[in-house]
Design an enzyme around this catalytic site. Structure first.
Site, PDB file in Angstrom:
ATOM      1  N   ASP A  89       0.843  -1.200   0.000  1.00  9.88           N
ATOM      2  CA  ASP A  89       0.000   0.000   0.000  1.00  9.88           C
ATOM      3  C   ASP A  89       0.879   1.253   0.000  1.00  9.88           C
ATOM      4  O   ASP A  89       0.375   2.376  -0.051  1.00  9.88           O
ATOM      5  CB  ASP A  89      -1.017  -0.006   1.154  1.00  9.88           C
ATOM      6  CG  ASP A  89      -0.363   0.022   2.511  1.00  9.88           C
ATOM      7  OD1 ASP A  89       0.871  -0.130   2.596  1.00  9.88           O
ATOM      8  OD2 ASP A  89      -1.091   0.206   3.513  1.00  9.88           O
ATOM      9  N   SER A  90       2.218   1.054   0.002  1.00  5.55           N
ATOM     10  CA  SER A  90       3.138   2.163  -0.280  1.00  5.55           C
ATOM     11  C   SER A  90       2.831   2.730  -1.665  1.00  5.55           C
ATOM     12  O   SER A  90       3.304   3.817  -2.017  1.00  5.55           O
ATOM     13  CB  SER A  90       4.591   1.693  -0.200  1.00  5.55           C
ATOM     14  OG  SER A  90       4.779   0.527  -0.983  1.00  5.55           O
ATOM     15  N   ASP A 100      -1.072  -6.218  -0.351  1.00  2.78           N
ATOM     16  CA  ASP A 100      -1.250  -5.534   0.940  1.00  2.78           C
ATOM     17  C   ASP A 100      -2.726  -5.222   1.158  1.00  2.78           C
ATOM     18  O   ASP A 100      -3.408  -4.741   0.234  1.00  2.78           O
ATOM     19  CB  ASP A 100      -0.470  -4.211   0.903  1.00  2.78           C
ATOM     20  CG  ASP A 100       0.434  -4.046   2.103  1.00  2.78           C
ATOM     21  OD1 ASP A 100       0.334  -4.849   3.055  1.00  2.78           O
ATOM     22  OD2 ASP A 100       1.249  -3.105   2.078  1.00  2.78           O
ATOM     23  N   LYS A 136      -0.980  -9.399   2.931  1.00  2.00           N
ATOM     24  CA  LYS A 136      -0.223  -8.918   4.095  1.00  2.00           C
ATOM     25  C   LYS A 136      -1.095  -7.924   4.844  1.00  2.00           C
ATOM     26  O   LYS A 136      -1.816  -7.139   4.228  1.00  2.00           O
ATOM     27  CB  LYS A 136       1.085  -8.251   3.647  1.00  2.00           C
ATOM     28  CG  LYS A 136       1.840  -7.588   4.814  1.00  2.00           C
ATOM     29  CD  LYS A 136       3.230  -7.136   4.431  1.00  2.00           C
ATOM     30  CE  LYS A 136       3.308  -5.757   3.829  1.00  2.00           C
ATOM     31  NZ  LYS A 136       2.731  -4.665   4.639  1.00  2.00           N
ATOM     32  N   GLU A 184      -1.154  -5.330   8.620  1.00  2.32           N
ATOM     33  CA  GLU A 184      -0.365  -4.751   9.701  1.00  2.32           C
ATOM     34  C   GLU A 184      -1.011  -5.029  11.053  1.00  2.32           C
ATOM     35  O   GLU A 184      -2.238  -5.035  11.167  1.00  2.32           O
ATOM     36  CB  GLU A 184      -0.262  -3.224   9.508  1.00  2.32           C
ATOM     37  CG  GLU A 184       0.456  -2.826   8.234  1.00  2.32           C
ATOM     38  CD  GLU A 184       0.538  -1.309   8.042  1.00  2.32           C
ATOM     39  OE1 GLU A 184       0.110  -0.542   8.941  1.00  2.32           O
ATOM     40  OE2 GLU A 184       1.036  -0.891   6.980  1.00  2.32           O
ATOM     41  N   GLU A 230       9.517  -3.964  10.243  1.00  3.01           N
ATOM     42  CA  GLU A 230       9.916  -2.685   9.647  1.00  3.01           C
ATOM     43  C   GLU A 230      10.440  -1.744  10.724  1.00  3.01           C
ATOM     44  O   GLU A 230       9.768  -1.507  11.745  1.00  3.01           O
ATOM     45  CB  GLU A 230       8.713  -2.050   8.917  1.00  3.01           C
ATOM     46  CG  GLU A 230       9.068  -0.695   8.302  1.00  3.01           C
ATOM     47  CD  GLU A 230       8.049  -0.173   7.299  1.00  3.01           C
ATOM     48  OE1 GLU A 230       7.075  -0.884   6.987  1.00  3.01           O
ATOM     49  OE2 GLU A 230       8.248   0.971   6.841  1.00  3.01           O
TER      50      GLU A 230
HETATM   51  O1  KIV Z   1       3.635  -1.117   1.582  1.00  9.26           O
HETATM   52  C1  KIV Z   1       4.816  -1.507   1.541  1.00  9.26           C
HETATM   53  O2  KIV Z   1       5.560  -1.292   0.580  1.00  9.26           O
HETATM   54  C2  KIV Z   1       5.319  -2.250   2.694  1.00  9.26           C
HETATM   55  C3  KIV Z   1       6.784  -2.550   2.745  1.00  9.26           C
HETATM   56  C4  KIV Z   1       7.547  -1.333   3.084  1.00  9.26           C
HETATM   57  C5  KIV Z   1       7.085  -3.676   3.653  1.00  9.26           C
HETATM   58  O3  KIV Z   1       4.572  -2.590   3.562  1.00  9.26           O
END
Ligand code: KIV
Length: 278
Positions: free
Chosen positions: A47-48, A86, A116, A118, A185
């Site tokens: 989600d970056s 994500d 993934k 959090e 992280e």
């Molecule tokens: O969203 C992302 O790119 C991440 C990584 C930095 C692990 O969660």
């Protein structure tokens, strides 16, 4: 079969054999194709996306629809790497049912192999339910950018005894709940090392030192696509910002001076056809 798809079993085996796992982000077809061709084990459609591609200041505005759009582009490109999608902010917080439905969409519509999310013990019911639906889950502890307003900034986590103990206990609880791997992280190296030793599932570090079972970086950081600030842990393996700026500037100058396009970039027309037009 040569080059079979990377699976959760591959992750487990890599840890057992002490083989470091490699993971990078990708949000689009051409980047995903390059990352896969480079032999990277897992591609995270992070989600970056929000900061890196969509121009937001954080990951919080990213929606399920944004994620699915990019997950689909990535999975169309990838042949070997595991594609991990994500789960964006609020897609796994409202209820367990909604969390499973959203995780399922990442596999059913996006064609990802895993998701993934959090958080630690506060998200265990969702993690268990998603795992029970047959969806591999990667955890994410330490600096969790979706909680940035609660954390008060992008800082190293787990620095005092209480915070370090909480992170370790969260990691053990996530493993118990069935995650196949955990991203750490911005965690102090000794703490990430201890967590890695205590867990049976692999840890994937970003700003968490060299003793994690694998490493992940944001591909745009690694390629140096942005000038200016990048985090301490984000080693640049190329300076694409400078290369791209040089190319774009050369194009502008050549168009303005009429050096481009040259005769070799154009198409001819038979003289007889042309004569009839005059
Ligand atoms: O969203 C992302 O790119 C991440 C990584 C930095 C692990 O969660």
């Amino acid at each position: 079969m040569s080059n079979p798809r990377v699976t959760t079993a591959y992750f487990r085996q890599a840890k057992q054999e002490g083989r470091p796992l490699t993971m990078l982000t990708a949000y689009d077809f051409p980047t995903a194709r390059l990352v896969d061709a480079a032999g990277i084990d897992a591609i995270l459609v992070g989600d970056s996306l929000g900061n890196v591609v969509l121009g937001y200041e954080s990951t919080i505005p990213v929606t399920m629809e944004d994620m699915l759009h990019h997950v689909k582009a990535v999975t169309r490109a990838v042949k070997r790497a595991m594609v991990i999608a994500d789960m964006p902010f609020l897609s796994y917080h409202i209820s367990v049912e909604e969390s499973v439905r959203n995780a399922g969409r990442m596999l059913q519509e996006g064609l990802a192999q895993a998701v993934k999310l959090e958080g630690g013990r506060e998200v265990l019911p969702q993690v268990k339910a998603i795992v029970n639906a047959g969806i591999p889950v990667m955890g994410h502890l330490g600096l969790t950018p979706q909680s940035i307003h609660q954390l008060g900034g992008y800082k190293v986590q787990g620095k005092d005894e209480a915070a370090a103990r909480k992170l370790l206990d969260d990691a053990l609880a996530l493993e118990q709940a069935g995650v196949f791997s955990i991203v750490l992280e911005c965690v102090p190296t000794p703490l990430a090392t201890l967590v890695t030793q205590k867990l049976g599932v692999p840890t994937i570090g970003i700003g968490a030192g060299p003793h994690c079972d694998g490493q992940v970086l944001v591909t745009h950081d690694l390629l140096g696509l942005y000038g200016g600030f990048s985090p301490k842990f984000a080693k640049r393996y190329a300076q694409l910002h400078e290369n791209i700026m040089a190319a774009l500037t050369a194009y502008r100058e050549e168009v303005q001076s009429r050096a481009f396009p040259g005769p070799e970039h154009g198409f001819g027309l038979d003289e007889t056809v042309l004569e009839k037009l005059y």
